[in-house]
Write a protein that holds these residues in place. Structure first.
Motif, PDB file in Angstrom:
ATOM      1  N   ARG A 172       0.843  -1.174   0.000  1.00  0.00           N
ATOM      2  CA  ARG A 172       0.000   0.000   0.000  1.00  0.00           C
ATOM      3  C   ARG A 172       0.890   1.239   0.000  1.00  0.00           C
ATOM      4  NH1 ARG A 172      -4.252   1.709   4.545  1.00  0.00           N
ATOM      5  NH2 ARG A 172      -5.180   3.419   3.389  1.00  0.00           N
ATOM      6  N   PHE A 173       0.661   2.142  -0.928  1.00  0.00           N
ATOM      7  CA  PHE A 173       1.437   3.370  -1.037  1.00  0.00           C
ATOM      8  C   PHE A 173       0.594   4.536  -0.542  1.00  0.00           C
ATOM      9  CE2 PHE A 173       3.207   0.628  -4.328  1.00  0.00           C
ATOM     10  CZ  PHE A 173       4.531   0.624  -3.930  1.00  0.00           C
ATOM     11  N   ALA A 174       1.265   5.604  -0.114  1.00  0.00           N
ATOM     12  CA  ALA A 174       0.566   6.785   0.384  1.00  0.00           C
ATOM     13  C   ALA A 174      -0.156   7.473  -0.760  1.00  0.00           C
ATOM     14  CB  ALA A 174       1.547   7.726   1.046  1.00  0.00           C
ATOM     15  N   SER A 175      -1.376   7.899  -0.489  1.00  0.00           N
ATOM     16  CA  SER A 175      -2.150   8.585  -1.517  1.00  0.00           C
ATOM     17  C   SER A 175      -2.077  10.101  -1.368  1.00  0.00           C
ATOM     18  CB  SER A 175      -3.608   8.132  -1.470  1.00  0.00           C
ATOM     19  OG  SER A 175      -4.137   8.426  -0.200  1.00  0.00           O
ATOM     20  N   LYS A 176      -1.565  10.566  -0.252  1.00  0.00           N
ATOM     21  CA  LYS A 176      -1.428  12.005  -0.009  1.00  0.00           C
ATOM     22  C   LYS A 176      -0.024  12.304   0.486  1.00  0.00           C
ATOM     23  CE  LYS A 176      -6.009  13.020   0.094  1.00  0.00           C
ATOM     24  NZ  LYS A 176      -6.735  14.046  -0.515  1.00  0.00           N
ATOM     25  N   LYS A 177       0.381  13.561   0.295  1.00  0.00           N
ATOM     26  CA  LYS A 177       1.669  13.965   0.852  1.00  0.00           C
ATOM     27  C   LYS A 177       1.556  14.029   2.364  1.00  0.00           C
ATOM     28  CE  LYS A 177       2.883  17.805  -1.061  1.00  0.00           C
ATOM     29  NZ  LYS A 177       3.683  18.902  -1.597  1.00  0.00           N
TER      30      LYS A 177
END
Length: 142
Positions: free
Chosen positions: A24-29
Protein backbone atom coordinates in the motif's frame (compact mmCIF):
# COMPACT_ATOMS: atom_id res chain seq x y z
CA UNK A 1 10.04 -13.50 9.99
CA UNK A 2 6.40 -12.57 10.05
CA UNK A 3 3.72 -15.23 9.78
CA UNK A 4 2.45 -13.82 6.50
CA UNK A 5 5.63 -14.84 4.66
CA UNK A 6 5.87 -18.42 6.04
CA UNK A 7 3.45 -21.14 4.94
CA UNK A 8 1.21 -22.35 7.76
CA UNK A 9 1.24 -25.98 6.66
CA UNK A 10 4.92 -26.60 5.85
CA UNK A 11 6.63 -23.70 7.57
CA UNK A 12 8.66 -23.04 4.39
CA UNK A 13 8.86 -19.67 2.69
CA UNK A 14 7.25 -19.70 -0.77
CA UNK A 15 7.86 -17.16 -3.52
CA UNK A 16 4.23 -17.23 -4.60
CA UNK A 17 3.21 -16.08 -1.15
CA UNK A 18 5.80 -13.25 -1.33
CA UNK A 19 4.11 -11.83 -4.40
CA UNK A 20 0.70 -12.12 -2.81
CA UNK A 21 1.59 -9.76 0.07
CA UNK A 22 -0.40 -6.58 -0.52
CA UNK A 23 1.56 -3.32 -0.78
CA UNK A 24 0.00 0.00 0.00
CA UNK A 25 1.44 3.37 -1.04
CA UNK A 26 0.57 6.78 0.38
CA UNK A 27 -2.15 8.58 -1.52
CA UNK A 28 -1.43 12.00 -0.01
CA UNK A 29 1.67 13.97 0.85
CA UNK A 30 2.59 13.72 4.48
CA UNK A 31 3.38 16.62 6.75
CA UNK A 32 4.12 20.21 5.99
CA UNK A 33 2.31 22.90 4.13
CA UNK A 34 2.35 23.38 0.38
CA UNK A 35 2.87 27.13 0.76
CA UNK A 36 6.29 28.67 1.03
CA UNK A 37 6.85 29.87 4.59
CA UNK A 38 7.10 33.63 4.97
CA UNK A 39 10.28 35.15 6.24
CA UNK A 40 12.63 32.50 4.91
CA UNK A 41 13.81 34.26 1.75
CA UNK A 42 17.56 34.62 1.58
CA UNK A 43 18.64 38.28 1.90
CA UNK A 44 20.82 39.90 -0.76
CA UNK A 45 23.15 41.76 1.66
CA UNK A 46 23.40 44.89 -0.48
CA UNK A 47 25.35 47.97 0.57
CA UNK A 48 28.94 48.79 1.51
CA UNK A 49 31.35 45.85 1.41
CA UNK A 50 34.57 47.77 2.18
CA UNK A 51 34.82 50.70 4.55
CA UNK A 52 36.67 53.97 4.04
CA UNK A 53 40.43 53.68 4.66
CA UNK A 54 40.79 49.94 3.97
CA UNK A 55 43.31 48.56 1.47
CA UNK A 56 41.87 46.51 -1.41
CA UNK A 57 43.24 44.59 -4.36
CA UNK A 58 42.06 44.92 -7.96
CA UNK A 59 38.66 43.32 -8.56
CA UNK A 60 37.42 43.66 -4.97
CA UNK A 61 33.73 44.50 -4.70
CA UNK A 62 33.27 47.80 -2.86
CA UNK A 63 29.46 48.12 -2.83
CA UNK A 64 26.34 46.49 -4.28
CA UNK A 65 23.12 48.38 -4.97
CA UNK A 66 19.79 48.24 -6.80
CA UNK A 67 19.64 51.93 -7.68
CA UNK A 68 22.75 54.12 -7.99
CA UNK A 69 23.23 55.38 -4.42
CA UNK A 70 27.02 55.21 -4.76
CA UNK A 71 28.96 56.36 -7.79
CA UNK A 72 32.34 55.28 -9.17
CA UNK A 73 35.24 57.64 -8.69
CA UNK A 74 38.97 57.30 -9.37
CA UNK A 75 40.05 53.69 -10.23
CA UNK A 76 36.56 52.27 -9.57
CA UNK A 77 34.43 50.36 -12.09
CA UNK A 78 30.63 50.23 -12.38
CA UNK A 79 29.09 46.82 -13.19
CA UNK A 80 25.90 46.13 -15.16
CA UNK A 81 23.99 45.39 -11.95
CA UNK A 82 25.26 48.52 -10.15
CA UNK A 83 28.18 46.84 -8.40
CA UNK A 84 31.20 49.05 -7.68
CA UNK A 85 34.58 47.30 -7.87
CA UNK A 86 38.22 48.33 -7.58
CA UNK A 87 40.27 48.55 -10.78
CA UNK A 88 43.63 48.90 -9.00
CA UNK A 89 45.30 48.00 -5.70
CA UNK A 90 45.10 50.77 -3.16
CA UNK A 91 43.30 52.51 -0.32
CA UNK A 92 39.53 53.14 -0.42
CA UNK A 93 38.43 56.75 -0.05
CA UNK A 94 34.72 57.63 0.11
CA UNK A 95 33.79 61.23 -0.65
CA UNK A 96 30.56 63.18 -0.85
CA UNK A 97 30.52 65.30 -4.02
CA UNK A 98 28.15 67.28 -6.19
CA UNK A 99 26.64 65.25 -9.01
CA UNK A 100 26.23 66.44 -12.56
CA UNK A 101 23.17 64.45 -13.62
CA UNK A 102 22.02 63.90 -17.20
CA UNK A 103 18.50 65.36 -16.99
CA UNK A 104 17.58 63.94 -20.42
CA UNK A 105 17.82 60.39 -19.05
CA UNK A 106 14.46 58.85 -18.08
CA UNK A 107 15.86 57.23 -14.93
CA UNK A 108 17.13 60.61 -13.68
CA UNK A 109 13.79 62.27 -14.47
CA UNK A 110 11.90 59.55 -12.58
CA UNK A 111 14.04 59.59 -9.41
CA UNK A 112 14.93 63.29 -9.20
CA UNK A 113 11.71 64.91 -10.42
CA UNK A 114 11.28 68.42 -9.04
CA UNK A 115 14.93 68.76 -7.96
CA UNK A 116 16.38 70.40 -11.10
CA UNK A 117 17.23 73.64 -9.30
CA UNK A 118 18.71 71.90 -6.22
CA UNK A 119 22.31 70.84 -5.61
CA UNK A 120 22.45 67.04 -5.27
CA UNK A 121 25.28 65.34 -3.41
CA UNK A 122 26.17 61.65 -3.77
CA UNK A 123 28.80 59.32 -2.28
CA UNK A 124 31.71 58.49 -4.58
CA UNK A 125 34.02 55.52 -4.04
CA UNK A 126 37.66 56.16 -4.99
CA UNK A 127 40.70 53.88 -4.85
CA UNK A 128 43.97 55.71 -4.32
CA UNK A 129 46.77 53.51 -5.71
CA UNK A 130 49.83 52.71 -3.61
CA UNK A 131 53.02 54.53 -4.53
CA UNK A 132 55.10 52.68 -7.09
CA UNK A 133 58.67 51.80 -6.35
CA UNK A 134 61.47 53.82 -7.98
CA UNK A 135 63.80 50.94 -8.85
CA UNK A 136 63.83 51.37 -12.60
CA UNK A 137 66.41 53.41 -14.48
CA UNK A 138 66.13 54.95 -17.88
CA UNK A 139 68.10 53.26 -20.65
CA UNK A 140 69.90 56.51 -21.41
CA UNK A 141 71.39 56.59 -17.89
CA UNK A 142 73.00 53.14 -18.13
Amino acid sequence: MSLQLISKTTGILKTSELLAVPLRFASKKTGGSTRNPKGHARPKHRGWKVQDGHYVSAGTILATQLTPRFHPGLNVGFGKNGTLFALEHGKVLVTCEKTDLNWDHTWVQRHYAGRQDQTIYKKYFNVIPEKQHQRFKLIDEI
